[in-house]
Motif scaffolding. Structure first.
Motif, short mmCIF file in Angstrom:
data_model
loop_
_atom_site.label_atom_id
_atom_site.label_comp_id
_atom_site.label_asym_id
_atom_site.label_seq_id
_atom_site.Cartn_x
_atom_site.Cartn_y
_atom_site.Cartn_z
N SER A 147 0.83 -1.19 0.00
CA SER A 147 0.00 0.00 0.00
C SER A 147 0.87 1.25 0.00
O SER A 147 2.00 1.24 0.48
N TYR A 163 -11.84 -12.27 -6.05
CA TYR A 163 -10.86 -11.22 -5.79
C TYR A 163 -10.78 -10.92 -4.30
O TYR A 163 -11.80 -10.91 -3.59
N SER A 165 -9.23 -7.96 -1.59
CA SER A 165 -8.76 -6.58 -1.57
C SER A 165 -8.58 -6.12 -0.14
O SER A 165 -9.00 -6.78 0.81
N SER A 167 -8.54 -2.45 2.46
CA SER A 167 -8.80 -1.03 2.67
C SER A 167 -8.03 -0.58 3.90
O SER A 167 -7.78 -1.36 4.82
N PRO A 177 -10.38 2.22 0.02
CA PRO A 177 -9.77 1.06 -0.65
C PRO A 177 -8.33 1.34 -1.00
O PRO A 177 -7.99 2.46 -1.43
N ARG A 179 -6.97 0.10 -3.38
CA ARG A 179 -6.99 -0.02 -4.84
C ARG A 179 -6.14 -1.17 -5.33
O ARG A 179 -5.78 -1.24 -6.50
N ALA A 180 -5.80 -2.07 -4.43
CA ALA A 180 -5.06 -3.27 -4.82
C ALA A 180 -6.00 -4.46 -4.76
O ALA A 180 -6.61 -4.73 -3.73
N PHE A 181 -6.12 -5.18 -5.86
CA PHE A 181 -6.99 -6.35 -5.95
C PHE A 181 -6.17 -7.52 -6.47
O PHE A 181 -5.41 -7.37 -7.42
N THR A 227 -5.69 1.97 -10.68
CA THR A 227 -4.51 1.92 -9.82
C THR A 227 -3.26 1.76 -10.66
O THR A 227 -3.14 0.80 -11.42
N SER A 495 -10.67 -1.92 -10.70
CA SER A 495 -11.50 -2.63 -9.72
C SER A 495 -12.49 -3.54 -10.43
O SER A 495 -13.12 -3.14 -11.40
#
Length: 497
Positions: A147, A163, A165, A167, A177, A179-181, A227, A495
């Motif tokens: 992050s 997925y 993720s 936050s 979030p 924004r990493a999945f 992202t 996302s």
């Protein structure tokens, strides 16, 4: 089914008691609040424990263990079984100072309680590093997505479909979030819970998890997110550089390694590699720039593809710092993809008479030269850094694959031949690798909003490696995005819906 639980002093103050749970394994109903059991995973030298405070719903977890990384783990885990989409949220704080900077307090989803189990976690490290870590299958090596936020006070992990993720929230702020999945499949049932690892098998560490929220059942989509990430080709541990609700595409990595360029809403933006806020690049009248743009070998010029003049994409060149674009391709649609190593020639994909083919043209303008004539789409031409080849993708065999040819169009030969539809071959500066975008079989063209792979192809031949699994496609890696030292690649993920 939907279940939502939150434990706080406001809701449970009438049941004031403190219950210390020291035994391993299953716990009595209610003895661990929302959790069902706890135990050491792996073989920590110091046994772990958990103290559950029913008055305020907090958990003090003590854990030993040498690490949660590589192919197996050693830590203390407080867990419950689940068979649905799920999220877990908590305020996390280490107890005491001076521990190993890599000690971890985590929100953990695991396939099993075995030490080498597939898992994903939202991990807060003693140093403040926060990352979404994952082992895709039993015994695999752990990877992570770091992050851009350091030392948050509150974390959430979510499993939504295939997925996972994370936050994060700094003190006094709302969860956002990361924004990493990561695309990962868990077989039901699986486990979710709290974990603490000392990262030093000779000691124990403690962390408090408070304001714990647990939810199972359908989880709302986070909304459109873009992202910009980087990934080193050796470790494949991804890092979030910039994230936004605006749609962004196609990062270029500058020749000096200090910034990225990307397109968004018809404009080109510049972003420091360290992150921050992007700055608009002045492209004059060109305000409908698409995702086919790139920096000259000497770093002084920028080629863009823009449709402001007549609605067809045309290729222009302007100073990399901004300025008035100079037209290079008077005929369109034309989409830039590569500079020759000497900076004198551009390679582009052009549609002429209904056919997409590879062309070259002098960078200062002049007659265009058609290099491919096979039926079907030929796209994505890019020069190798030594100038010996132009790599491109072609569907002439019925499936999109990577090809290469000499710069004059001779000796066209196929590079990849597998079950994927492969696009946009980007040669590394050192000439050893190609980074390609791969779609599943059956996906035609290069649409957005698909499960895709970034794969690394040795130019000398050999095994192709998966570098990242993500939700993306169009806009992810359309243009050259290698770092100058050939160690990292930049890309954009999106996302999932």
């Amino acid at each position: 089914m939907s279940l939502f639980l939150r434990f706080s002093s406001a809701t449970l103050g009438a049941f004031v008691c403190l219950i210390g749970i020291r035994a391993q394994g299953q716990a009595d109903a209610g003895a661990l609040g929302i959790f069902q059991g706890h135990q050491d995973v792996g073989t920590p030298s110091h046994a772990g424990s958990v103290d559950y405070n029913a008055a305020n719903g907090s958990y003090k977890v003590t854990g030993g263990g040498s690490n949660m990384w590589f192919a197996n783990d050693s830590f203390h885990y407080v867990w419950r079984k689940v068979s649905e989409d799920v999220s877990l949220t908590a305020d996390i704080a280490f107890i005491g100072t001076g521990g190993d900077p890599h000690r971890k307090a985590c929100l953990v989803i695991r396939q099993s309680l075995d030490a080498d189990s597939a898992y994903a976690d939202a991990a807060l490290h003693g140093s403040g590093l926060t990352s979404l870590q994952f082992r895709e299958y039993n015994g695999d090596i752990t990877h992570e997505i770091q992050s851009s936020v350091s030392g948050p006070t509150r974390l959430r992990i979510e499993k939504r479909g295939n997925y996972v993720s994370m936050s994060v929230a700094a003190a006094g702020e709302e969860l956002q979030p990361s924004r990493a999945f990561f695309r990962m499949t868990f077989t039901e049932p699986f486990y979710i819970g709290l974990g603490v690892c000392a990262h030093n098998n000779n000691v124990s560490e403690q962390a408090t998890f408070s304001n714990v929220e647990y939810k199972e059942g359908p989880i709302p989509a986070p909304g459109p997110l873009s992202t910009l990430e980087t990934v080193p080709i050796v470790s494949t541990d991804r890092k979030v550089i910039y994230c936004t609700s605006n749609h962004i595409e196609a990062p270029n990595w500058s020749r000096d390694g200090t910034y990225f360029l990307f397109n968004s809403r018809g404009h080109i933006y510049r972003l420091p590699v360290a992150g921050g806020e992007p700055q608009l690049v002045d492209t004059g009248f060109a305000r409908q720039c698409n995702n086919d743009h790139g920096i000259s070998p000497d770093g002084s010029q920028l080629a863009i593809s823009d449709s402001s003049n007549g609605g067809k994409s045309l290729v222009y060149v302007l100073p990399v710092t901004g300025g008035t674009p100079t037209l290079v391709t008077p005929t369109g649609p034309s989409y830039w993809h590569g500079w020759s190593p000497d900076g004198k020639t551009l390679a582009f994909c052009g549609q002429r008479n209904g056919e997409f083919d590879v062309y070259t043209i002098p960078a200062e303008g002049g007659p265009e030269t058609r290099l491919t004539t096979a039926p079907g789409k030929d796209d994505g031409p890019e020069y190798s850094r030594d100038g010996q080849y132009i790599y491109f993708n072609s569907e002439r065999t019925g499936q999109m694959q990577i090809w290469r040819m000499h710069p004059d169009g001779t000796q066209q030969e196929q590079v990849t031949s597998d079950e994927y539809n492969n696009w946009f071959a980007h040669p590394s500066p050192n000439g050893q690798w190609l980074m390609i975008l791969s779609y599943e079989k059956g996906v035609t063209d290069h649409p957005a909003g698909k499960d895709v792979l970034l794969r690394l192809v040795p130019t000398a031949g050999g095994k192709i490696r998966v570098i990242a699994k993500l939700f993306g496609g169009q806009g992810t890696i359309n243009v050259p995005s290698w770092s100058p030292d050939s160690r990292n690649v930049a890309f954009v993920s999106y996302s999932p819906p």
